[in-house]
Structures are given as C-alpha cells and as structure tokens.
Design a protein around this motif. Structure first.
Motif, short mmCIF file in Angstrom:
data_model
loop_
_atom_site.label_atom_id
_atom_site.label_comp_id
_atom_site.label_asym_id
_atom_site.label_seq_id
_atom_site.Cartn_x
_atom_site.Cartn_y
_atom_site.Cartn_z
N ASP A 157 114.65 9.55 16.86
CA ASP A 157 115.60 10.60 16.50
C ASP A 157 116.91 9.99 16.01
O ASP A 157 117.22 8.83 16.27
CB ASP A 157 115.91 11.47 17.73
N GLU A 158 117.70 10.83 15.34
CA GLU A 158 119.05 10.41 14.98
C GLU A 158 119.92 10.34 16.23
O GLU A 158 119.69 11.05 17.21
CB GLU A 158 119.66 11.40 13.98
N PHE A 159 120.94 9.50 16.17
CA PHE A 159 121.81 9.30 17.33
C PHE A 159 122.48 10.58 17.81
O PHE A 159 122.78 10.74 18.99
CB PHE A 159 122.90 8.27 17.00
N GLY A 160 122.75 11.51 16.90
CA GLY A 160 123.52 12.69 17.24
C GLY A 160 122.90 13.55 18.33
O GLY A 160 123.58 14.38 18.94
N PHE A 161 121.58 13.38 18.57
CA PHE A 161 120.94 14.21 19.59
C PHE A 161 121.33 13.78 20.99
O PHE A 161 121.15 14.52 21.94
CB PHE A 161 119.42 14.15 19.42
N GLY A 162 121.89 12.58 21.15
CA GLY A 162 122.38 12.15 22.46
C GLY A 162 121.65 10.95 23.01
O GLY A 162 120.65 10.48 22.47
N GLU A 163 122.18 10.43 24.14
CA GLU A 163 121.56 9.29 24.81
C GLU A 163 120.35 9.67 25.63
O GLU A 163 119.54 8.81 26.00
CB GLU A 163 122.57 8.58 25.73
N ALA A 164 120.23 10.95 25.97
CA ALA A 164 119.09 11.41 26.76
C ALA A 164 118.52 12.68 26.16
O ALA A 164 119.27 13.55 25.70
CB ALA A 164 119.51 11.66 28.21
N ASN A 165 117.22 12.76 26.12
CA ASN A 165 116.51 13.96 25.67
C ASN A 165 115.65 14.45 26.82
O ASN A 165 115.09 13.65 27.58
CB ASN A 165 115.60 13.65 24.48
N LEU A 166 115.55 15.76 26.94
CA LEU A 166 114.64 16.36 27.92
C LEU A 166 113.77 17.36 27.18
O LEU A 166 114.29 18.27 26.53
CB LEU A 166 115.41 17.04 29.05
N ILE A 167 112.47 17.15 27.24
CA ILE A 167 111.52 18.10 26.68
C ILE A 167 110.85 18.81 27.83
O ILE A 167 110.22 18.18 28.68
CB ILE A 167 110.47 17.40 25.79
N LEU A 168 111.01 20.12 27.88
CA LEU A 168 110.45 20.96 28.93
C LEU A 168 109.32 21.80 28.35
O LEU A 168 109.51 22.48 27.33
CB LEU A 168 111.54 21.86 29.52
N CYS A 169 108.17 21.75 28.97
CA CYS A 169 107.02 22.54 28.51
C CYS A 169 107.14 23.97 29.03
O CYS A 169 107.29 24.19 30.24
CB CYS A 169 105.72 21.91 29.00
N LEU A 170 107.09 24.93 28.13
CA LEU A 170 107.19 26.34 28.48
C LEU A 170 105.81 26.99 28.56
O LEU A 170 105.61 27.94 29.32
CB LEU A 170 108.03 27.08 27.44
N GLN A 171 104.87 26.49 27.80
CA GLN A 171 103.52 27.05 27.78
C GLN A 171 102.58 26.04 27.17
O GLN A 171 102.91 25.38 26.19
CB GLN A 171 103.51 28.36 26.96
N HIS A 172 101.41 25.86 27.79
CA HIS A 172 100.39 24.97 27.23
C HIS A 172 99.03 25.62 27.45
O HIS A 172 98.46 25.55 28.53
CB HIS A 172 100.44 23.60 27.90
N GLU A 173 98.56 26.28 26.42
CA GLU A 173 97.22 26.88 26.46
C GLU A 173 96.21 25.82 26.07
O GLU A 173 96.35 25.18 25.02
CB GLU A 173 97.13 28.06 25.49
N ARG A 174 95.21 25.61 26.93
CA ARG A 174 94.24 24.57 26.67
C ARG A 174 92.84 25.08 26.97
O ARG A 174 92.62 25.77 27.98
CB ARG A 174 94.55 23.33 27.51
N PRO A 175 91.88 24.79 26.09
CA PRO A 175 90.51 25.20 26.36
C PRO A 175 89.94 24.46 27.57
O PRO A 175 90.13 23.25 27.71
CB PRO A 175 89.77 24.84 25.07
N THR A 176 89.25 25.18 28.42
CA THR A 176 88.78 24.59 29.69
C THR A 176 87.75 23.49 29.45
O THR A 176 87.65 22.55 30.23
CB THR A 176 88.18 25.67 30.58
N ALA A 177 86.95 23.59 28.40
CA ALA A 177 85.88 22.63 28.18
C ALA A 177 86.28 21.45 27.32
O ALA A 177 85.47 20.56 27.05
CB ALA A 177 84.68 23.34 27.54
N ALA A 178 87.51 21.40 26.86
CA ALA A 178 87.92 20.33 25.95
C ALA A 178 87.95 18.99 26.68
O ALA A 178 88.49 18.88 27.79
CB ALA A 178 89.30 20.63 25.39
N PRO A 179 87.37 17.93 26.09
CA PRO A 179 87.38 16.61 26.75
C PRO A 179 88.77 15.99 26.80
O PRO A 179 89.04 15.13 27.64
CB PRO A 179 86.44 15.79 25.86
#
Length: 414
Positions: free
Chosen positions: A323-345
């Motif tokens: 990323d460019e420096f302007g985003f800061g020294e620390a980033n936090l990515i928080l998952c809000l939703q993750h739909e996943r197929p049950t049979a996927a390997p």
C-alpha cells in the motif's frame, strides 16, 4: 435561540462555547417541547425541534440530532414553509456530515441549494456556504472554493459584515488545505513511485492467483522481503475471538452490501465502497486503537480512514502489492461476512509474504488481521464457486511518528 452558546472550531464545525451551559439549554428546550399541549401551534414545535437538533449536533449526539432535525424538516414541509425547509435541510445535512454520512449529507445539501435557488434567493449564500464546507471536508477543494467564492460575492452584495467574515474564514481554510495538498502531492510523489515500483516488482515474480507458485518463487523473494520486514513496526497477526458485538458486525455487513451495490467501484480487482453510519457506530463503540495496540505493541491513533471491500465472484483475487504510505503504519482488516460452500476443499484467504514464508489467514466473520500494509506484501487468493467475502479495511497512524521515508527504506531490486 442557542446562538450565543455555539462557536466554530478550527475545522469550521459548530462546537459549544460551554458544554454544560449548552446541555442545560437543550434540556430546557426539550422540557418546553414535552410540555406543549396537543393543540399547540405546529410552527412552535418546528422551531423547538430544529434548535434541539442543532444543540445535540454541537454536543456530538449525532443520532439524536438527526432524528429531531428530520422531525423539524418534515414539519416545515407539511406547513409549506419552504424557507424553513432550506434552513433545516442544511442543518440536517450538517448533522449527517458530522456523523460521517457523506451520501446523506450530499443529498440534503443539493436539495437545499436547489430549493434556495428556485424559491428563496436570499438563502442561496447560506446553502453555498454549507455545501462548500462539505466539499472541503470531502477533499474536493476546487469545488469547495468555487461554492464559497459565489457565496462571498452574494454576501458582499448583502452588505452583512458578519456573513462576509464567515465566508472569508471558510475560504482561508480551503486555501490553506489547497496549499497543504500541493505540498503533500510534491512530497508524496516519490513514496507513491516507490510503492508502485515495489508492487510491479512483486507481481512480475509471483502471484496470489496461483498459490502453487509461492513455493517455487519464494527463495528468490526472501532477501528482498527481509529488507522490507526490517523496517516494519507491525507484523501480520491473525486475531480471532475478538469481543466485537455481533450486531455491529451484522449492521456493517448489511451497510457494505448496499454501499457496494449503489456506489461500489472496482479497484485492483476488488469492489470498494465508502463506509457509512454503521461503520461510524462501530468505531464509536469499539476502541480499535486499543485492539491494534494490544496485538502489536504499537500505540496508534483512532482510525483515520476506512473502506468497505467485497469479493463476490468465483475466481476473483487480489494480487500481491504494498500500500501507499498514506494509509498508515498499521492496517486492520475485519471480516464482516464470509459465505463459503461447505464441500469446497479450500477457500479464499488473505495472504502475506514475509521473510519466513507465506502466511495465509482464513478470516471468518468477526476475525481480523493486523499488519503494516506499506511494508508487507499482501493479497487474496481466488474465490471458489459459491464463495463471497465482505471486509472493512481501516488505517491507523502511530502516535509516535518515527521517521519513515523512502530515503531510509530498501530500494526496489533490479
């Protein structure tokens, strides 16, 4: 009614001259409102609700301010008082702006300005002033300057010295920000080039699209990435079981879905969309700076920027980049939703290249990962059939502003 208790801060937002006095005055207006008989003149109710809303906005009670000002605006419209519709619409726009609701504020300012131009030319300067401040805060400084210059011309014609001074102060603020932006653009050209060249170098040698390539490509990347890692203040950490209120996560997920559908734009292969009220409520109730500090040891300020991110289609991925420096020294990515197929390997993961190898993080709703996006190559592996992921990405600046310039960072390998 409350004018003597309200001033403007450096950013030209309304603030109390004395918080306790304004709180008391708003309470008295609420008492009067509750004491009105059913047959009372609705015009009085309109005036009281407008000033209660303005007072609550100045006190930082954004939800209450928007609720009461919406009531006042609806009363003005029902009474056919278009002058009050303009004035209260601008106040409600301010309340949305102060709360971080960019879209809601924009719509209200545009409506008020259009109504003023068509029905109340004597209010056009006020509408231009509020709209100009909104554009200034959004960073559209050229449009802000144009609106404020028009307002100044109208106010000079009116001959009201106080109004002229107010607009001149707003224009001075815009000119200051334009000067800073010009200086920042000049200073930021080299860091942007450095980040872009590192991203191009990474993507020419490996890809998040084909995880099988990591093992064969990694030895050639090791030394280069080790040089980046040596300057990191935050190392990637997958944080699970954080005590985030589930209802706030769900509210942001719903808001993100609407924002992507209405205002989403493709950026580097993913959907981005602006955050809104739900994200503001989350940031107001959860001490995100403390989450970063506890997990990394780096003391940071509250997040200064945020964006919703969505991956919705099979095969969608995010290639390795920094990323460019302007985003800061620390980033936090928080998952809000993750739909996943049950049979996927396998499922799509957030992935990082570190000096020790490739780190994959399978984020479920409520999980997050903290890292230094400017110095940690990162991406996302492709989505499988039936999979979708919604995230919010937040940027933090360190309280201890250690020097971080391209002059003391490793050059792009040749």
């Amino acid at each position: 009614m409350l004018q003597h208790l309200i001033d403007q801060d450096e950013g030209l937002r309304m603030v109390p001259t004395d918080r306790n006095e304004l709180t008391t005055a708003v309470g008295q207006l609420n008492e009067e409102l509750r004491g009105l008989p059913e047959e009372a003149d609705p015009a009085r109710t309109r005036v009281l609700t407008r000033w209660i809303g303005i007072g609550q906005m100045c006190l930082g009670n954004h939800d209450e301010a928007r609720t009461v000002l919406r009531q006042s605006l609806d009363l003005a419209a029902a009474l056919g008082n278009t002058r009050a519709v303009v004035a209260t619409g601008l106040n409600l726009g301010d309340a949305h702006r102060y709360a971080g609701d960019v879209q809601g504020a924009d719509a209200l300012y545009r409506s008020a300005l259009n109504t003023a131009r068509s029905h109340h030319p004597e209010l056009v300067d006020f509408a231009l002033q509020h709209t100009g401040k909104n554009l200034m805060e959004r960073g559209d400084l050229a449009s802000a300057k144009a609106h404020l210059q028009e307002a100044l011309r109208l106010r000079i014609t009116k001959g009201d010295a106080g109004l002229v001074e107010s607009t001149q102060a707003a224009l001075a603020r815009v000119e200051l920000l334009i000067g800073r932006a010009d200086a920042s653009a000049a200073d930021g050209a080299v860091p942007r080039q450095w980040s872009g060249e590192w991203t191009s170098w990474l993507q020419s040698r490996t890809t998040a699209q084909t995880p099988a390539r990591w093992a064969e490509d990694f030895p050639a990347l090791r030394d280069a990435v080790r040089g980046l890692n040596a300057h990191q203040r935050v190392y990637p950490r997958h944080l699970r079981d954080q005590p985030f209120p589930a209802e706030l996560i769900a509210a942001m997920a719903a808001e993100a879905e609407k924002a992507v559908a209405a205002d989403g734009y493709l950026h580097n292969g993913k959907w981005n969309a602006p955050v809104g009220d739900a994200a503001s409520r989350f940031a107001g109730q959860v001490d995100l700076a403390a989450v970063v500090a506890r997990s990394t040891g780096l003391e940071v300020e509250q997040p200064h920027t945020a964006v919703y991110i969505a991956y919705l289609e099979e095969g969608q991925f995010l290639d390795f980049h920094v990323d460019e420096f302007g985003f800061g020294e620390a980033n936090l990515i928080l998952c809000l939703q993750h739909e996943r197929p049950t049979a996927a390997p396998s499922v799509s993961t957030t992935v990082f290249i570190t000096a020790d190898g490739c780190l994959e993080c399978d984020l479920a709703a409520g999980d997050c990962v903290v890292f230094d996006g400017a110095l940690t190559p990162h991406g996302r592996t492709p989505l499988t059939a039936g999979e979708s992921i919604t995230l919010i990405s937040l940027g933090f600046r360190a309280r201890d502003q250690a020097s971080r310039t391209v002059t003391n960072l490793p050059p792009v390998p040749r």
